[in-house]
Design a protein around this motif. Structure first.
Motif, PDB file in Angstrom:
ATOM      1  N   VAL A   1       9.549  17.284  14.863  1.00 14.73           N
ATOM      2  CA  VAL A   1       9.055  18.513  14.260  1.00 14.73           C
ATOM      3  C   VAL A   1       9.828  19.755  14.681  1.00 14.73           C
ATOM      4  O   VAL A   1       9.856  20.737  13.968  1.00 14.73           O
ATOM      5  N   ALA A   2      10.419  19.722  15.842  1.00 20.42           N
ATOM      6  CA  ALA A   2      11.145  20.919  16.288  1.00 20.42           C
ATOM      7  C   ALA A   2      12.483  20.521  16.890  1.00 20.42           C
ATOM      8  O   ALA A   2      12.704  20.691  18.090  1.00 20.42           O
ATOM      9  N   PRO A   3      13.397  20.010  16.090  1.00 24.85           N
ATOM     10  CA  PRO A   3      14.669  19.551  16.638  1.00 24.85           C
ATOM     11  C   PRO A   3      15.478  20.653  17.308  1.00 24.85           C
ATOM     12  O   PRO A   3      16.246  20.408  18.224  1.00 24.85           O
ATOM     13  N   HIS A   4      15.316  21.892  16.849  1.00 25.48           N
ATOM     14  CA  HIS A   4      16.115  22.972  17.417  1.00 25.48           C
ATOM     15  C   HIS A   4      15.822  23.171  18.894  1.00 25.48           C
ATOM     16  O   HIS A   4      16.680  23.615  19.650  1.00 25.48           O
ATOM     17  N   ALA A   5      14.609  22.789  19.320  1.00 21.71           N
ATOM     18  CA  ALA A   5      14.270  22.966  20.731  1.00 21.71           C
ATOM     19  C   ALA A   5      15.121  22.074  21.613  1.00 21.71           C
ATOM     20  O   ALA A   5      15.333  22.351  22.786  1.00 21.71           O
TER      21      ALA A   5
ATOM     22  N   MET B   1      14.844  21.664  29.664  1.00 17.75           N
ATOM     23  CA  MET B   1      14.492  22.021  28.296  1.00 17.75           C
ATOM     24  C   MET B   1      14.546  20.807  27.376  1.00 17.75           C
ATOM     25  O   MET B   1      13.670  20.624  26.524  1.00 17.75           O
ATOM     26  N   ILE B   2      15.565  19.996  27.564  1.00 22.46           N
ATOM     27  CA  ILE B   2      15.679  18.804  26.715  1.00 22.46           C
ATOM     28  C   ILE B   2      14.516  17.860  26.978  1.00 22.46           C
ATOM     29  O   ILE B   2      13.935  17.271  26.061  1.00 22.46           O
TER      30      ILE B   2
ATOM     31  N   GLN C   1      19.634   9.565  16.929  1.00 22.86           N
ATOM     32  CA  GLN C   1      18.283   9.232  16.501  1.00 22.86           C
ATOM     33  C   GLN C   1      17.788  10.269  15.498  1.00 22.86           C
ATOM     34  O   GLN C   1      17.181   9.949  14.479  1.00 22.86           O
ATOM     35  N   LEU C   2      18.076  11.528  15.794  1.00 23.51           N
ATOM     36  CA  LEU C   2      17.605  12.587  14.942  1.00 23.51           C
ATOM     37  C   LEU C   2      18.274  12.548  13.578  1.00 23.51           C
ATOM     38  O   LEU C   2      17.614  12.496  12.539  1.00 23.51           O
ATOM     39  N   VAL C   3      19.616  12.551  13.617  1.00 16.42           N
ATOM     40  CA  VAL C   3      20.335  12.687  12.361  1.00 16.42           C
ATOM     41  C   VAL C   3      20.265  11.419  11.517  1.00 16.42           C
ATOM     42  O   VAL C   3      19.893  11.453  10.353  1.00 16.42           O
ATOM     43  N   PHE C   4      20.585  10.289  12.138  1.00 20.87           N
ATOM     44  CA  PHE C   4      20.637   9.072  11.335  1.00 20.87           C
ATOM     45  C   PHE C   4      19.284   8.405  11.162  1.00 20.87           C
ATOM     46  O   PHE C   4      19.052   7.665  10.222  1.00 20.87           O
ATOM     47  N   GLY C   5      18.399   8.647  12.107  1.00 20.96           N
ATOM     48  CA  GLY C   5      17.096   7.984  12.026  1.00 20.96           C
ATOM     49  C   GLY C   5      16.055   8.837  11.343  1.00 20.96           C
ATOM     50  O   GLY C   5      15.509   8.487  10.315  1.00 20.96           O
TER      51      GLY C   5
END
Lengths: 307, 314, 324
Positions: B279-283, B269-270, A152-156
């Motif tokens: 906004v904060a994917p690293h988290a 955490m996930i 979801q993050l990468v492709f979306g």
């Protein structure tokens, strides 16, 4: 064959009774107030409590309770949520979506998994074989929700190639969630096919087919595959049942309005009646699927049939 | 999901306990000696073992890796990106992600180890007894196992945990115990089946019949003759299961019904990071990465051990 | 001569070394004759057959020298297509364990018919009719029903008959039978051997019978080829071989047979074990176990000594052995 079918059918009954009883006990018969936390954050309205007490016979001894619950089940009455919605109606509205998602996932899993497994199983320890082994190991280890979020993050969100959530659940829109749902199983199917082919390659009947002077294409395509794919196909059947009951995580991530999403929201809103009802239906479906798979196995392998 | 991974465990062996190499001129080795020799040579084995040791170390002594306080939140740094000061950045509440990831290893690993122990103790013992004695005992146990298998893992966990959670706020010990309990209760049938089929296969072996003919008691036969030979598949299963259960805990925590504050785990955490993915994917990515690497290490190890122990591949 | 094997050498290249499985095997089969290939496990008798058929697993098996000729045509250097064409049509093979040699998920009829359909282009109906005929030929009762059944529904002896029927489908000229009766009861063994003899006679086929059973050989064989450690140690017609063996190994085999009139005496054995094919002893491979071994047996590989017409023995002392 008939005897085998009958035997399997008879086995389903006690298991079904046991499972539904277990679920019933867990939800309604745990000591303490059975309505605690069942109506969301607030306390249940008194009218609901007395209505449910009467409908679910909570003042009756446990086994009688369960019996009446079963009777209602069989008549199609799965209960009512605290907001007055029929549980069965909601399930009927959302189940087709999940079915669609499960079928897409099954297709993806079957096509990619079997192809990768068969191709690498036919070759001996080459680069392709190692590649398949390592990548499947990887896929098996990643929890489904991690795959889901990463996709979801990468492709979306970042690349924008796909819509991050599903708005209308058409078959096309369900391909990405289907792929995520299938990711773990796909790896397993590949490994299973590979192992099955590798084992069957050395079988005596393959040597006989070779000695008969049959073309290689036929030996692999007819003789080898027909035997090797038996465990794979039966696994695919079980997986369909698992998908129907286990798409909760995937549906949650991609906002698919299916049964999984229904359960997910019911957990969040602490709607006990909905949770019980849905879980019971899904368990039933799963049991039916395993029964069908066993029958399928008998169709595919004649040795089982004439036992 | 645990069923998939558990199915990677081998079929019960249909060979005698010792395998000798007539070709090798030196001393014959047993099955485990051969397995160790085969394992030693594989790089995947060493990679997974080092990873696992690293994670275990992290779980036992988090302070060694991250001296900070996992519960120290600084809202002003909320969603800060990774930097030299905070290697993994900050999450939405302002927690230092690196510190929490390191400290989170403990809860995840503990749940994995305890669940595996519970499943093995319960499943394996019931399985061996059912397989050995057979008859009505076996039939009853198998039907009970069928009932538990009929419940898909996530669904069953949902029902169990929502019921248990309904009692209001619980302390960290109870939270962990609940999760371990639900995983064990739903997964024991797989271990039971593996042990049962291994026991049944072992029971047919000539050396068991010989022991019987010599008048050995059932306890002795089970303990001295059958158990050592049934260890191999259980060993493989428990290694892979450990990884699977760590993943399962994360899934449950992600759904909000597993571990939660004040307990820190990768799943927790996930769960808290998922709503701020954009906004904060690293988290989310860092705990997810650690989670994946750990599960992968266990699965790789279990796979390597299974191949080493499989007499058919040699 | 229909089929000739000439100086065949085969090695297996394994992680533990190179096993020299065949070390110069030569024999031949003509129409209408039965050649028995006799030897212990590991002597190379099955590998020779598989090399003839071209179904060896390569790798790890490699044919390093020699020739296999069918009707004078060299097969080892022939194209894969040509080799495949000869299989089952020129030279057919049946195997030891019919249950595992037949595909469990297809009916017996299907497995016979597919050859007829795929390689002869017969229609389904014609192939079905022919399959029933073949099952009748091998004396399987109720062939019309049996044709629709699966291998596991047949008894052991019937399965073997079905396999024979399958092998005969394309009317081969040579049939190689690899231990066809080893997995069967003694009474059934006799029936199968009778069937093979009859089939061979009626079709004027060459029959290569691979076995380790002396009793079977005595009944059926015209000529016998004795193999040890990948070599042929003796070739002779059946009468001569049994009457006066020309090689110490053959003689020892004859002596080790249990006899009814030797009640109360100890059974004779050949001491020692067959050598590992990774480390074959120098000179004569049998010398570590041979009661007559002398220095020359260790230093020189024995030549094929001619003991008479069509009779050879690979022993330095062959004439003495034959003498008694």
């Amino acid at each position: 064959m008939g005897r085998y079918v009958l035997r399997r059918l008879l086995q389903v009954v006690p298991v079904f009774l046991g499972t539904t009883f277990l679920i019933y006990v867990l939800v309604w018969a745990v000591p303490g107030d059975p309505f605690e936390g069942k109506c969301g954050e607030r306390d249940c309205p008194a009218s609901y409590v007395s209505m449910m007490r009467e409908r679910f016979n909570l003042d009756d001894p446990l086994l009688l309770q369960y019996w009446k619950y079963l009777v209602n089940l069989v008549q199609g009455d799965f209960g009512v949520t605290s907001s007055g919605v029929q549980v069965l109606d909601r399930i009927a509205a959302t189940f087709p979506v999940t079915l669609r998602l499960a079928l897409v996932a099954l297709l993806v899993e079957a096509v990619i998994g079997i192809t990768a497994g068969v191709v690498s199983g036919l070759r001996d320890r080459g680069f392709l074989d190692s590649l398949v082994l390592v990548s499947t190991l990887f896929l098996i280890s990643i929890p489904v929700f991690v795959t889901g979020y990463v996709v979801q993050l990468v492709f979306g969100l970042q690349l924008g190639w796909i819509a991050p959530t599903v708005t209308t659940p058409t078959f096309g829109n369900l391909i990405v969630p289907g792929f995520v749902l299938a990711s773990l199983s796909m790896a397993y199917v590949a490994r299973l096919s590979r192992a099955s082919i590798a084992e069957n390659r050395r079988a005596d009947y393959v040597r006989t087919a070779l000695a008969k002077g049959l073309p290689a294409r036929r030996i692999v395509g007819v003789h080898l595959l027909r035997n090797s794919l038996i465990p794979v196909i039966t696994f695919l059947g079980t997986d369909l049942g698992t998908f129907l009951g286990g798409a909760i995580v995937t549906e949650g991530i991609f906002n698919v309005p299916g049964v999984g999403g229904l359960v997910f929201r019911s957990i969040l809103t602490k709607d006990g009646a909905m949770v019980t009802g849905v879980v019971t239906v899904l368990v039933l479906v799963y049991l039916l699927m395993t029964l069908l798979v066993d029958l399928l196995y008998a169709v595919l392998d004649p040795r089982i049939r004439y036992d | 999901m645990t069923d998939h991974l558990a199915s990677l465990a081998p079929e019960p062996p249909d060979l005698p306990a010792r395998l000798d190499h007539p070709v090798r001129p030196d001393r014959p080795r047993g099955l485990f000696g051969d397995a160790w020799h085969a394992l030693r040579r594989r790089p995947l084995f060493w990679i997974s073992v080092s990873l696992i040791l690293l994670v275990l170390l992290m779980a036992a002594f988090p302070g060694l890796f991250a001296p900070g306080d996992p519960d120290a939140a600084d809202l002003s740094r909320s969603r800060g990106a990774p930097s030299a000061h905070a290697w993994f950045g900050y999450d939405n509440q302002g927690y230092d992600i690196y510190t929490r990831v390191v400290h989170g290893a403990r809860a995840s690993v503990v749940v994995g180890i305890l669940s595996t122990t519970g499943v093995i103790l319960l499943g394996a013992s019931v399985g061996v007894v059912a397989g050995f004695y057979g008859g009505w005992l076996d039939a009853v146990v198998s039907r009970i196992a069928d009932v538990f298998v009929g419940v898909p893992f996530v669904l069953g966990a949902i029902v169990i945990l929502t019921t248990l959670n309904a009692g209001g706020d619980a302390g960290p010990v109870r939270i962990v115990a609940q999760v371990v309990l639900s995983i064990s209760v739903l997964s024991w049938p797989v271990a039971m089946r593996i042990m049962r089929s291994t026991a049944i296969a072992a029971k047919q072996q000539d050396y068991v019949k010989a022991a019987r003919a010599l008048g050995a008691s059932s306890a002795r036969i089970i303990g001295k003759h059958m158990l050592p030979n049934t260890i191999a598949p259980v060993l493989v299963y428990s290694t892979i299961a450990l990884g699977a259960f760590i993943g399962a805990e994360a899934t449950l925590s992600y759904l909000g019904i597993g571990l939660r504050q004040p307990v820190v785990s990768w799943g927790v955490m996930i769960n808290s990071a998922k709503d701020y993915l954009r906004v904060a994917p690293h988290a989310l990515l860092f705990p997810a990465g650690f989670l994946t690497a750990t599960v992968l290490a266990f699965v790789m190890l279990g796979d390597a051990v299974r191949e080493a122990l499989d007499p058919k591949l040699r | 001569m229909l089929l000739e094997v000439d100086d065949l050498h085969v090695e297996f290249r394994t992680r533990d070394g190179v096993a020299r499985v065949l070390n110069g095997v030569s024999y031949h089969v003509s129409a209408g004759e039965t050649v028995a290939v006799l030897g212990e496990s590991g002597s190379g008798k099955s590998v020779t057959a598989q090399a003839i058929m071209g179904i060896l697993d390569t790798p790890p098996a490699f044919v390093t020298r020699g020739s296999v000729r069918f009707h004078g045509e060299e097969l080892l250097s022939a194209s894969p297509e040509r080799r495949r064409a000869v299989r089952a049509d020129g030279v057919a093979m049946i195997f030891q364990d019919a249950l595992s040699a037949l595909n469990p998920v297809f009916t017996v009829g299907f497995q016979i018919e597919e050859q007829l359909r795929v390689r002869r282009g017969m229609s389904r109906a014609d192939a079905r009719a022919r399959a029933i005929e073949l099952l009748d030929l091998v004396r399987i009762p109720a062939a019309r029903q049996r044709v629709r059944e699966y291998p596991h529904q047949f008894s052991g002896g019937m399965r073997q008959r079905a396999m024979i029927a399958m092998a005969l489908a394309l009317d081969p000229e040579v049939l190689i039978a690899d231990e066809p009766t080893t997995a069967l009861d003694v009474t059934v063994q006799a029936q199968i051997m009778d069937l093979l003899a009859e089939v061979r006679r009626e079709r004027r086929m060459g029959l290569v019978l691979i076995t380790h059973d002396l009793g079977v050989v005595a009944e059926v064989a015209d000529r016998i080829v004795v193999m040890y450690a990948g070599r042929i140690v003796e070739q002779a017609d059946a009468v001569s071989l049994f009457g006066s063996p020309g090689h110490p190994y053959t003689a020892a085999l004859m002596r080790s047979r249990p006899r009814l009139d030797a009640k109360g005496t100890a059974l004779e054995t050949i001491r020692g074990l067959p050598p590992s094919l990774l480390r074959i002893p120098p000179g004569c491979p049998f010398h570590p176990r041979c009661p007559r071994a002398e220095a020359v047996c260790v230093s020189h590989v024995p030549p094929d000594v001619r003991l008479g017409f069509g009779r050879t023995s690979a022993c330095h002392f062959a004439e003495e052995v034959v003498g008694g």
